[in-house]
Design an enzyme around this catalytic site. Structure first.
Site, PDB file in Angstrom:
ATOM      1  N   LYS A   1      38.956  34.549  33.638  1.00  0.00           N
ATOM      2  CA  LYS A   1      40.082  34.151  34.487  1.00  0.00           C
ATOM      3  C   LYS A   1      40.744  35.412  35.064  1.00  0.00           C
ATOM      4  CE  LYS A   1      43.559  31.797  36.243  1.00  0.00           C
ATOM      5  NZ  LYS A   1      43.369  31.029  37.479  1.00  0.00           N
TER       6      LYS A   1
ATOM      7  N   CYS B   1      43.662  34.817  45.926  1.00  0.00           N
ATOM      8  CA  CYS B   1      44.320  33.726  45.198  1.00  0.00           C
ATOM      9  C   CYS B   1      45.266  32.960  46.127  1.00  0.00           C
ATOM     10  CB  CYS B   1      45.104  34.261  44.012  1.00  0.00           C
ATOM     11  SG  CYS B   1      46.005  32.915  43.219  1.00  0.00           S
TER      12      CYS B   1
HETATM   13  O1  RRO Z   1      45.216  30.307  39.444  1.00  0.00           O
HETATM   14  C1  RRO Z   1      45.049  29.797  40.568  1.00  0.00           C
HETATM   15  O2  RRO Z   1      45.848  28.997  41.064  1.00  0.00           O
HETATM   16  C2  RRO Z   1      43.890  30.124  41.399  1.00  0.00           C
HETATM   17  C3  RRO Z   1      43.371  31.389  41.594  1.00  0.00           C
HETATM   18 BR1  RRO Z   1      44.028  32.892  40.698  1.00  0.00          BR
HETATM   19  C4  RRO Z   1      42.311  31.588  42.502  1.00  0.00           C
HETATM   20  O3  RRO Z   1      41.806  32.685  42.754  1.00  0.00           O
HETATM   21  N1  RRO Z   1      41.829  30.512  43.148  1.00  0.00           N
HETATM   22  C5  RRO Z   1      42.320  29.278  42.960  1.00  0.00           C
HETATM   23  O4  RRO Z   1      41.853  28.339  43.594  1.00  0.00           O
HETATM   24  N2  RRO Z   1      43.344  29.092  42.060  1.00  0.00           N
END
Ligand code: RRO
Length: 309
Positions: free
Chosen positions: A40, A127
């Site tokens: 993650k 993100c």
């Molecule tokens: O954590 C998120 O909301 C998230 C991330 Br970091 C990302 O890179 N892509 C996404 O769809 N959700």
């Protein structure tokens, strides 16, 4: 099927960041079930992320606005070390970093992971679900950012970028012109695409954050991901930058599509989230079957060989 990402051998099919990698236990499940997986996206301090509900299944995919919940640098490094202790080189681990400020977070994160046993480091420049602007959309800042974070921080671990959906060849050309100026070893395309889903029974959005807008994943986004990857494949010819495809893969046939488009490897996200880590090896085996039934025994015989009409 075996492949190479930035010169390092892995299975062709691995996992996307943010899927089944929230806890230490889940990461260990990934390590025991597949040969190549991504952690993650990591921030310096732990984060709880956005309010619930923040994830919903849709007819052929998912919408989520997780808001970058993560366990922070210390816990993520602990997990990485314990996985490497247990599995050594049998499992290739891609760390993902998503710091919030250049100086305090990103350089620290990069330095910490360059000093770790990660096999790859991916910088998440895409993100969609925090109030931070998406640096992958700001090409001038990205150039400076890559110089500061990728070229300046010392270390031998290959560094790549997780890219947003751009949707135009001009953007892909600009992006590739920038990364060629820096020490970028791979790119992963694409992150989820911002979208909205509406539940007509309740006349409502289906997730709470951001008035219901979130990142769409799953089958909805596969044609868009394939098109981005095909453009990158053409633009990266003659470089040694690896291309990882991501977006809606749920079978060996899907992985085969990304292979024809020119990807060196693929990552599974939404489908892993829904069905668990065993799908990764199943899809990799299914891809081998797809190749063998067409009398191919290595990915290089097919990679990028998409026919046009
Ligand atoms: O954590 C998120 O909301 C998230 C991330 Br970091 C990302 O890179 N892509 C996404 O769809 N959700």
């Amino acid at each position: 099927m075996k492949t190479k990402i930035a010169g390092i051998e892995t299975d062709y099919v691995g996992t996307a960041s943010g899927c089944h990698d929230t806890t230490d236990e889940q990461c260990h499940e990934l390590a025991s079930a597949c040969n190549f997986f991504t952690l993650k996206s990591c921030t310096l301090e732990p984060r709880i992320g956005n309010v619930e509900p923040r994830y919903a299944m849709l007819p052929i995919g998912t919408i989520q606005s997780m808001g970058l919940p993560d366990r922070g640098l210390v816990a993520t490094l602990d997990t990485l070390e314990s996985i490497k202790e247990k599995y050594g080189d049998k499992v290739k681990v891609k760390a993902s970093i998503a710091g919030f400020s250049l100086k305090e977070n990103i350089e620290l994160l990069m330095a910490a992971f360059q000093d770790s046993q990660a096999d790859f480091i991916e910088i998440n420049v895409s993100c969609p679900n925090t109030d931070k602007s998406i640096i992958g959309h700001d090409f001038n800042s990205l150039d400076e950012f890559l110089w500061r974070v990728v070229d300046t921080v010392e270390g031998d671990i290959p560094v790549g970028l997780k890219l947003p959906f751009y949707g135009s060849l001009i953007s892909h050309e600009r992006l590739v012109a920038i990364i060629k100026r820096h020490d970028v070893s791979f790119i992963t395309a694409i992150n989820s695409i911002p979208g909205l889903w509406i539940d007509t029974w309740n006349e409502s959005a289906v997730i709470a954050p951001n008035n219901g807008t979130g990142g769409i994943g799953g089958s909805y986004i596969m044609p868009f991901a394939l098109n981005e990857c095909r453009n990158y494949y053409n633009l990266l010819k003659g470089t040694d930058i690896s291309l990882i495809g991501c977006g809606g893969i749920s079978s060996g046939v899907d992985a085969y599509r990304f292979l024809l488009a020119g990807c060196d490897a693929v990552e599974v996200g939404s489908y892993l989230e829904q069905h668990g880590p065993s799908v990764i090896t199943e899809i990799n085996n299914d891809l081998s079957f797809q190749c063998k039934t067409r009398c191919y025994d290595s990915i290089d015989q097919i990679k990028g060989k998409l026919k046009t009409l």
